[in-house]
Design an enzyme around this catalytic site. Structure first.
Site, PDB file in Angstrom:
ATOM      1  N   ALA A 182       6.572  11.995 -15.599  1.00  0.00           N
ATOM      2  CA  ALA A 182       5.277  12.539 -15.165  1.00  0.00           C
ATOM      3  C   ALA A 182       4.341  11.444 -14.691  1.00  0.00           C
ATOM      4  O   ALA A 182       3.151  11.463 -14.948  1.00  0.00           O
ATOM      5  CB  ALA A 182       4.628  13.324 -16.310  1.00  0.00           C
ATOM      6  N   GLY A 183       4.911  10.468 -13.980  1.00  0.00           N
ATOM      7  CA  GLY A 183       4.110   9.412 -13.387  1.00  0.00           C
ATOM      8  C   GLY A 183       3.713   9.759 -11.968  1.00  0.00           C
ATOM      9  O   GLY A 183       3.800  10.915 -11.532  1.00  0.00           O
ATOM     10  N   HIS A 322      -0.062  -2.201  -1.881  1.00  0.00           N
ATOM     11  CA  HIS A 322      -1.241  -2.995  -1.510  1.00  0.00           C
ATOM     12  C   HIS A 322      -1.402  -4.223  -2.392  1.00  0.00           C
ATOM     13  O   HIS A 322      -1.945  -5.237  -1.952  1.00  0.00           O
ATOM     14  CB  HIS A 322      -2.511  -2.138  -1.520  1.00  0.00           C
ATOM     15  CG  HIS A 322      -2.666  -1.254  -2.710  1.00  0.00           C
ATOM     16  ND1 HIS A 322      -2.035  -0.031  -2.820  1.00  0.00           N
ATOM     17  CD2 HIS A 322      -3.382  -1.394  -3.853  1.00  0.00           C
ATOM     18  CE1 HIS A 322      -2.377   0.538  -3.965  1.00  0.00           C
ATOM     19  NE2 HIS A 322      -3.187  -0.277  -4.615  1.00  0.00           N
ATOM     20  N   HIS A 445     -26.297  11.773   2.278  1.00  0.00           N
ATOM     21  CA  HIS A 445     -26.356  13.128   1.726  1.00  0.00           C
ATOM     22  C   HIS A 445     -26.184  14.140   2.850  1.00  0.00           C
ATOM     23  O   HIS A 445     -26.818  14.012   3.900  1.00  0.00           O
ATOM     24  CB  HIS A 445     -27.696  13.367   1.038  1.00  0.00           C
ATOM     25  CG  HIS A 445     -27.850  14.793   0.551  1.00  0.00           C
ATOM     26  ND1 HIS A 445     -27.208  15.254  -0.578  1.00  0.00           N
ATOM     27  CD2 HIS A 445     -28.552  15.841   1.060  1.00  0.00           C
ATOM     28  CE1 HIS A 445     -27.522  16.531  -0.746  1.00  0.00           C
ATOM     29  NE2 HIS A 445     -28.335  16.909   0.230  1.00  0.00           N
TER      30      HIS A 445
END
Length: 466
Positions: A182-183, A322, A445
């Site tokens: 469940a990674g 990365h 916003h």
């Protein structure tokens, strides 16, 4: 050292390797990349990050069209899946990336050598394959990455019992897909096939999904994925797998108990990755490996053998593309006499389920175990105007800051575009930003990024919109 064919030879053309090669070439080094695959990019570009994200995006759009457009006032007819076309698009996405890497090699005048590289002595690499030859170099960078970790009692055939490679290329949607682990990889690929119609059961040895993540995030992620239809069997181990018309899995409680049998037409083994060092000749030349098989390097990425460096998955730590890229960039600079570095406290991680999960720095569990006094600021997407407008309100942003200095030491997000939202906090951690610095920075916003600002305000108990 006498004149050599190259200044830098990189063994492995994945994200770490090709970035190291490009940076070395930019710094004026005569550079070559040795890669046994017919295309550059390694696991990430060919059978990992890129194709999985292509399928995640396509399956997300399919799921949206089939189940979630009604509240937006969009009515459509029957939604049908064309898996062949979806897979074809994935292939085109991968090719665009590998073609781009070929262009970058030519642009930077990097020699591309097709074959498997073996270090026969410091400064010497033997290539077997299409471009079979022996070459000499001042410096070698090992960037061979990692491979899927096998599970005892389970034999991979990449048809019924698959790794991530096979799971990306299934010819039909499974009726029942069992994911072991469940990674990140398991949940991402489980999400793809669940969206496309498979029943998905995730079996995890530990007691929660995403066991390396912040506990609160893990629980929320599991709840959301269960609501989407994914089933979890936690604290459970798989002891055997017998192929047939269906695969019969033998499972039992991790802490002991009665075994049971589960059947699935496809099983994905996703329990982690291990370093790939096969055939490199490391032992023979004296390169040290740790007990888990990772190449041992110093803070400048150099092995105990002068002139031989290593980066990426093969040296352990966070096994992320990365992270490997940053190490490749830094190693090339250090080899050229510059001051390259990698801040391992500022390496983000992202799970590309929907909603996404993003993590940076310490978790609450780690801080408690280390006895670090900290403050928490948390803000839910249910209170964010843009999330409401988009109809994506599940999840929250959590920022952890040092109680004395207010310096940000962790950030954990589950929600829409979590991976992108985390980027500003990554920059903040890189430059030792205080939570107040983020809180006092103006955010557009309405935007999802306002949730990050509000969480930063919340560190001091000053959130505005909750």
């Amino acid at each position: 050292m006498a004149d050599t064919d190259f200044d830098v030879v990189v063994i492995g053309g994945g994200p770490g390797g090709y970035v190291a090669a490009i940076r070395a070439a930019q710094l004026g080094q005569r550079t070559a990349v040795v890669e046994k695959g017919t295309t550059l990019g390694g696991t990430c570009v060919n059978v990992g990050c890129i194709p999985s994200k292509a399928l995640l995006q396509s399956s997300h759009l399919y799921d949206e069209a089939k189940n979630h457009l009604g509240p937006h006032g969009i009515k459509i007819g029957k939604v049908e899946l064309d898996l062949g076309e979806m897979q074809s698009r994935k292939v085109k996405v991968v090719k665009a990336n590998t073609d781009g890497l070929d262009f970058l090699m030519k642009k930077n005048k990097i020699t591309r050598l097709l074959g498997a590289g073996k270090i026969t002595a410091p400064g010497k690499v033997e290539i077997s394959g299409k471009d079979a030859k022996s070459i000499t170099t001042k410096t070698i960078i090992i960037a061979t990455g990692s491979d899927s970790t096998p599970l005892p009692g389970v034999t991979i055939d990449e048809k019924q019992i698959v790794t991530s490679t096979g799971a990306l290329d299934l010819p039909a949607v499974p009726k029942h897909l069992v994911v072991i682990g469940a990674g990140v990889i398991g949940l991402e690929l489980g999400s793809v096939w669940r969206r496309l119609g498979a029943e998905v059961t995730v079996i995890e040895f530990l007691d929660r999904a995403l066991p390396q993540h912040d506990g609160e995030i893990s629980k929320q992620a599991q709840r959301i994925l269960e609501k989407q239809g994914m089933k979890f069997m936690l604290g459970t181990k798989v002891t055997a797998a017998k192929p047939g018309k269906d695969v019969a899995l033998t499972v039992e409680p991790a802490k002991g108990g009665a075994a049971q049998e589960i059947k699935a037409d496809v099983v994905l083994v996703a329990i982690g990755r291990r370093p790939y060092t096969e055939g490199l000749g490391l032992k023979e030349v004296g390169v040290e490996l740790d007990k888990r098989g990772f190449v041992v390097v110093d803070k400048h990425f150099q092995t105990k053998i002068p002139g031989i460096y290593a980066i990426g998955d093969v040296i352990g730590g966070l096994m992320l593309a990365h992270k490997a890229e940053d190490e490749g960039y830094a190693a090339a600079e250090l080899i050229a006499g510059q001051a390259g570095h990698v801040n391992y406290d500022a390496i983000p991680g992202v799970v590309y389920t929907w909603p996404e999960v993003a993590n940076l720095g310490k978790t609450e569990e780690q801080l408690k175990a280390e006895g670090v006094a900290y403050k928490v600021g948390k803000f839910p997407f249910t209170a964010n105007g843009r999330a409401r407008a988009n109809g994506d309100t599940e999840g929250f942003v959590k920022i952890l800051a040092d109680a004395k200095t207010d310096r940000v030491i962790g950030c954990h997000i589950i929600g829409p575009q979590a991976g992108d939202l985390l980027a500003e906090v990554v920059i903040g951690v890189e430059f030792a930003t205080a939570a107040e610095d983020i809180a006092r920075s103006c955010h557009a916003h309405p935007s999802l990024s306002e949730a990050v600002k509000e969480a930063a305000l919340g560190v001091a108990g000053l959130s505005i919109h909750i």
